[in-house]
Design an enzyme around this catalytic site. Structure first.
Site, mmCIF file in Angstrom:
data_model
loop_
_atom_site.group_PDB
_atom_site.id
_atom_site.type_symbol
_atom_site.label_atom_id
_atom_site.label_comp_id
_atom_site.label_asym_id
_atom_site.label_seq_id
_atom_site.Cartn_x
_atom_site.Cartn_y
_atom_site.Cartn_z
ATOM 1 N N LYS A 140 0.839 -1.208 0.000
ATOM 2 C CA LYS A 140 0.000 0.000 0.000
ATOM 3 C C LYS A 140 0.869 1.251 0.000
ATOM 4 O O LYS A 140 0.701 2.148 -0.826
ATOM 5 C CB LYS A 140 -0.920 0.016 1.225
ATOM 6 C CG LYS A 140 -1.748 1.302 1.329
ATOM 7 C CD LYS A 140 -2.279 1.562 2.722
ATOM 8 C CE LYS A 140 -1.232 2.127 3.646
ATOM 9 N NZ LYS A 140 -1.777 2.577 4.939
ATOM 10 N N CYS A 209 -19.248 7.157 4.357
ATOM 11 C CA CYS A 209 -19.278 5.700 4.564
ATOM 12 C C CYS A 209 -18.299 5.326 5.680
ATOM 13 O O CYS A 209 -17.275 4.672 5.453
ATOM 14 C CB CYS A 209 -18.927 4.994 3.253
ATOM 15 S SG CYS A 209 -19.355 3.244 3.248
ATOM 16 N N CYS A 216 -25.836 6.425 5.734
ATOM 17 C CA CYS A 216 -26.523 6.012 4.500
ATOM 18 C C CYS A 216 -27.551 7.049 4.044
ATOM 19 O O CYS A 216 -27.791 7.213 2.848
ATOM 20 C CB CYS A 216 -27.187 4.649 4.693
ATOM 21 S SG CYS A 216 -25.997 3.316 5.010
ATOM 22 N N CYS A 219 -25.908 9.425 1.753
ATOM 23 C CA CYS A 219 -25.095 8.825 0.693
ATOM 24 C C CYS A 219 -25.801 8.877 -0.659
ATOM 25 O O CYS A 219 -26.976 8.519 -0.762
ATOM 26 C CB CYS A 219 -24.781 7.377 1.055
ATOM 27 S SG CYS A 219 -23.841 6.519 -0.232
ATOM 28 N N CYS A 226 -26.157 1.010 -3.852
ATOM 29 C CA CYS A 226 -25.318 0.333 -2.857
ATOM 30 C C CYS A 226 -26.091 -0.812 -2.228
ATOM 31 O O CYS A 226 -27.142 -0.605 -1.620
ATOM 32 C CB CYS A 226 -24.868 1.308 -1.772
ATOM 33 S SG CYS A 226 -23.945 0.488 -0.442
#
Length: 231
Positions: A140, A209, A216, A219, A226
């Site tokens: 990463k 999120c 939610c 969102c 989703c």
């Protein structure tokens, strides 16, 4: 191979991109790509990016950023390979004491600075392989460092936010590790989005999120795009 790509991914991507552009996230100003001192020589700027990434592991951006600033302003001559090597371990440990696993990171940073001085003329490696040979640097960090320090995107930097959200959305199939997520994601996500997706999903994971208490109701994907909305 776009045949492997999940349904509606482009619509989801664009909606989240619009959301990210309108709601500031810590990563926008405190992410590792923005912590180098623009007035420092380029060789030192690259070192700032690498050290920022090493400090950021299991640490919030809001802690990493002031810690990097502390090193840049406190060390004689600023944050450089030479100034790190001239700093006693206990002093360095005190300067970075707010980040997670600071004792281990003190050892990693000192060992890395020594390698950079001896093997890379004080610069950071310009390959994934070279970066991943440094103490405490995994895939990463290496991928994010290649993009941020060298402007070369060799792969996707997958952190906990990218890993978690891609699994929530079904963009990858039940991956167990960020590295597995990276491999699956790179099979279908167009290469021109590889550099951006870390910034996109880290910020989205910091603002909407969330790891706990996902918002939610706020969102743009909760209208059926989703699969995990309100669950």
């Amino acid at each position: 191979d776009t045949s492997r790509s999940p349904p509606n991914w482009e619509e989801m991507y664009d909606l989240v991109l619009q959301n990210r552009r309108s709601i500031p996230a810590p990563v926008d100003t405190m992410g590792c790509a923005s912590l180098h001192d623009p007035n420092a020589p380029e060789i030192d700027q690259r070192f700032h990016t690498l050290v920022s990434l090493m400090l950021s592991s299991q640490t919030k951006d809001t802690i990493t950023a002031p810690t990097v600033r502390n090193l840049q302003t406190t060390l004689p001559g600023g944050l450089t390979v030479a100034s790190i090597l001239a700093t006693p371990p206990q002093i360095l440990n005190n300067l970075i004491s707010k980040v997670g696993f600071h004792k281990r990171k003190t050892e990693y940073i000192l060992a890395t600075a020594k390698i950079l001085r001896e093997e890379y003329n004080g610069d950071i490696p310009d390959t994934l392989e070279g970066l991943m040979k440094l103490p405490g640097v995994g895939p990463k960090m290496a991928h994010l460092c290649m993009t941020a320090a060298w402007g070369k995107t060799m792969g996707i930097g997958v952190d906990v936010h990218v890993h978690r959200i891609c699994n929530l959305w079904g963009w990858v199939k039940n991956t167990k590790t960020p590295e597995d997520t990276r491999i699956q994601l790179e099979k279908w996500l167009p290469r021109e989005k590889w550099a951006e997706i870390n910034w996109l999903l880290v910020g989205f994971g910091q603002t909407v999120c969330l790891p706990r208490g996902r918002k939610c109701g706020e969102c743009p994907l909760s209208n059926g795009l989703c699969r995990a909305a309100f669950k």
